[in-house]
Design an enzyme around this catalytic site. Structure first.
Site, PDB file in Angstrom:
ATOM      1  N   LYS A 127      -2.364 -63.666  18.857  1.00  0.00           N
ATOM      2  CA  LYS A 127      -3.523 -64.490  18.570  1.00  0.00           C
ATOM      3  C   LYS A 127      -3.702 -65.474  19.710  1.00  0.00           C
ATOM      4  O   LYS A 127      -2.704 -66.106  20.139  1.00  0.00           O
ATOM      5  CB  LYS A 127      -3.296 -65.254  17.257  1.00  0.00           C
TER       6      LYS A 127
ATOM      7  N   ASP B  50      -6.260 -61.288  20.232  1.00  0.00           N
ATOM      8  CA  ASP B  50      -7.306 -61.486  19.220  1.00  0.00           C
ATOM      9  C   ASP B  50      -7.667 -62.967  19.158  1.00  0.00           C
ATOM     10  O   ASP B  50      -6.815 -63.802  18.852  1.00  0.00           O
ATOM     11  CB  ASP B  50      -6.804 -61.003  17.849  1.00  0.00           C
TER      12      ASP B  50
ATOM     13  N   GLU C  27     -10.017 -59.202  21.603  1.00  0.00           N
ATOM     14  CA  GLU C  27     -10.713 -58.942  20.338  1.00  0.00           C
ATOM     15  C   GLU C  27     -11.517 -60.162  19.916  1.00  0.00           C
ATOM     16  O   GLU C  27     -10.999 -61.280  19.855  1.00  0.00           O
ATOM     17  CB  GLU C  27      -9.679 -58.587  19.262  1.00  0.00           C
TER      18      GLU C  27
ATOM     19  N   ASP D 232     -14.568 -57.023  16.081  1.00  0.00           N
ATOM     20  CA  ASP D 232     -13.985 -56.936  14.725  1.00  0.00           C
ATOM     21  C   ASP D 232     -15.016 -57.549  13.776  1.00  0.00           C
ATOM     22  O   ASP D 232     -15.878 -56.855  13.248  1.00  0.00           O
ATOM     23  CB  ASP D 232     -12.641 -57.672  14.740  1.00  0.00           C
TER      24      ASP D 232
ATOM     25  N   LYS E 221     -12.334 -51.858  10.079  1.00  0.00           N
ATOM     26  CA  LYS E 221     -11.602 -52.269   8.878  1.00  0.00           C
ATOM     27  C   LYS E 221     -12.402 -51.775   7.669  1.00  0.00           C
ATOM     28  O   LYS E 221     -13.592 -52.116   7.522  1.00  0.00           O
ATOM     29  CB  LYS E 221     -11.458 -53.786   8.793  1.00  0.00           C
TER      30      LYS E 221
END
Ligand SMILES: O=C(O)CCC(=O)C1=CC=C[C@@H](O)[C@@H]1C(=O)O
Ligand SMILES: [Mg+2]
Length: 368
Positions: A163, A188, A213, A238, A262
């Site tokens: 992250k 991300d 991301e 995402d 997802k």
């Protein structure tokens, strides 16, 4: 599909360690397990992956329960369907609320596959007998990140996701790269940056990341296209990709070079497969994102990731990455960086009834 009963189980389980992003910490996970039983007594399972608070999308466990109880289940009762592909269209009269829709739609896919004596992977058109597994390191300290990376590489994971945000990016990634010069890394950002940070983001090209991301706003397509022209690192979207239409716009605008699919975020397996098929036809790689989920959603992710276009290891880690004990039997196990795709009917995992009962907060039953 001759449905007789729908049951909703709200469960709660503490994570083995807090999952930290710049948006906050997830320490306890609530989730909804959906069980759909047909008139022959066969049951299929789905999972609602909305969090307890609306930090990732606008949905929560409470909004999902409301949508399922007051709209989606009554709609399915009133308009019986023969194939789970029909659910997405049936639910389209309800705006958004994708995670609630996916919770019920995925249970229908599991039930249908079981009734057809086929694995869910085969029913979806999967071609892979095993899938590659990646894992997320979600911590706010470089030392802990290095420790977790070491642990996960020993466990065989093929790809690490970390992250990042403005207070944890260049030096954080430099430290990781110093220890792991060739490690496939996804960074991300969960929308932590804006176009004002373009120089910061350009600097991250130094680290040869697999992708970055969702660097910009959660609902943006346009500015990511401007950013992608300025940085070498591939952008993966995402949160911006909520529908098939979003995926088409993002690809046509050049907003990303990779998409994290997802199931919950896009409203179910039918929409997830549509996005996969569109990307596969255009040579755009996709991978299966995770939602800090329990084993039912993990099982659906494994089936989805068996499709040919899922060419990048997904955030599909073993059950024990998050849980002392999962709600499925057997648990998901990553061995040498891969997960074997079940060939048994449906999702290929059964419910651990004792564990479900142990973690149960509430249950509701809807007779058809
Ligand atoms: O479930 C996993 O293994 C990873 C989950 C994960 O990385 C995420 C889940 C939900 C929101 C985010 O923090 C993050 C993501 O954006 O992918
Ligand atoms: Mg993400």
């Amino acid at each position: 599909m001759r449905i007789a009963l729908v049951e909703l189980y709200v469960i709660q389980m503490p994570l083995k360690s807090p999952f930290l992003t710049h948006l906050g910490a997830v320490k306890d996970r609530e989730g909804i397990i959906v069980k759909v039983t047909n008139t022959d007594g066969l049951s299929g399972y789905g999972e609602g992956v909305a969090f307890s608070t609306p930090w990732y999308t606008e949905e929560t466990v409470a909004t999902s329960l409301h949508m399922l109880t007051d709209f989606l289940i009554p709609l399915l009762k009133k308009h019986p369907i023969e194939h789970p592909e029909e659910a997405s269209h049936l639910f389209s009269s309800i705006r958004r609320n994708n995670m609630a829709k996916a919770a019920l739609e995925t249970a229908l896919w599991d039930l249908y596959s079981k009734g057809d004596s086929k694995s869910l992977a085969k029913t979806l058109g999967g071609t892979r007998a095993t899938i590659a597994s990646g894992v997320v390191v979600a911590t706010d300290s470089t030392a802990k990140a290095l420790q977790q990376i070491e642990q996960y590489l020993e466990a065989g994971y093929q790809r690490i996701k970390v992250k990042i945000h403005p207070n944890q990016d260049y030096s954080f990634l430099a430290e990781i790269r110093q220890h792991y010069p060739d490690l496939p890394i996804i960074a991300d950002a969960n929308s932590a940056y804006s176009l004002n940070d373009i120089d910061r983001l350009k600097a991250l090209d130094d680290f040869n990341l697999l992708m970055i991301e969702q660097p910009l706003a959660h609902d943006d397509i346009i500015e990511h296209a401007l950013l992608q022209k300025e940085i070498r690192t591939a952008i993966c979207l995402d949160e911006s990709i909520v529908t098939f239409a979003d995926a088409r716009k993002a690809i046509e605008q050049g907003s990303c070079k990779v998409i994290n699919i997802k199931v919950g975020r896009v409203g179910g397996l039918y929409e997830a497969k549509r996005i996969h098929d569109y990307c596969f036809e255009r040579g755009i790689p996709v991978w299966c994102g995770g939602m800090i989920e329990f084993g039912i959603s993990r099982a659906h992710n494994i089936a989805l990731a068996s499709l040919p276009g899922f060419s990048i290891p997904g955030d599909i880690s073993s059950s024990n990455r998050f849980w002392e004990e999962d709600i499925i039997l057997p648990e998901v196990i990553v061995e040498n960086g891969i997960i074997t795709v079940p060939s048994s009917p449906g999702i290929g995992f059964s419910i651990n009834e004792n564990r479900l009962r142990e973690r149960l907060l509430s249950k509701s039953i809807f007779a058809f």
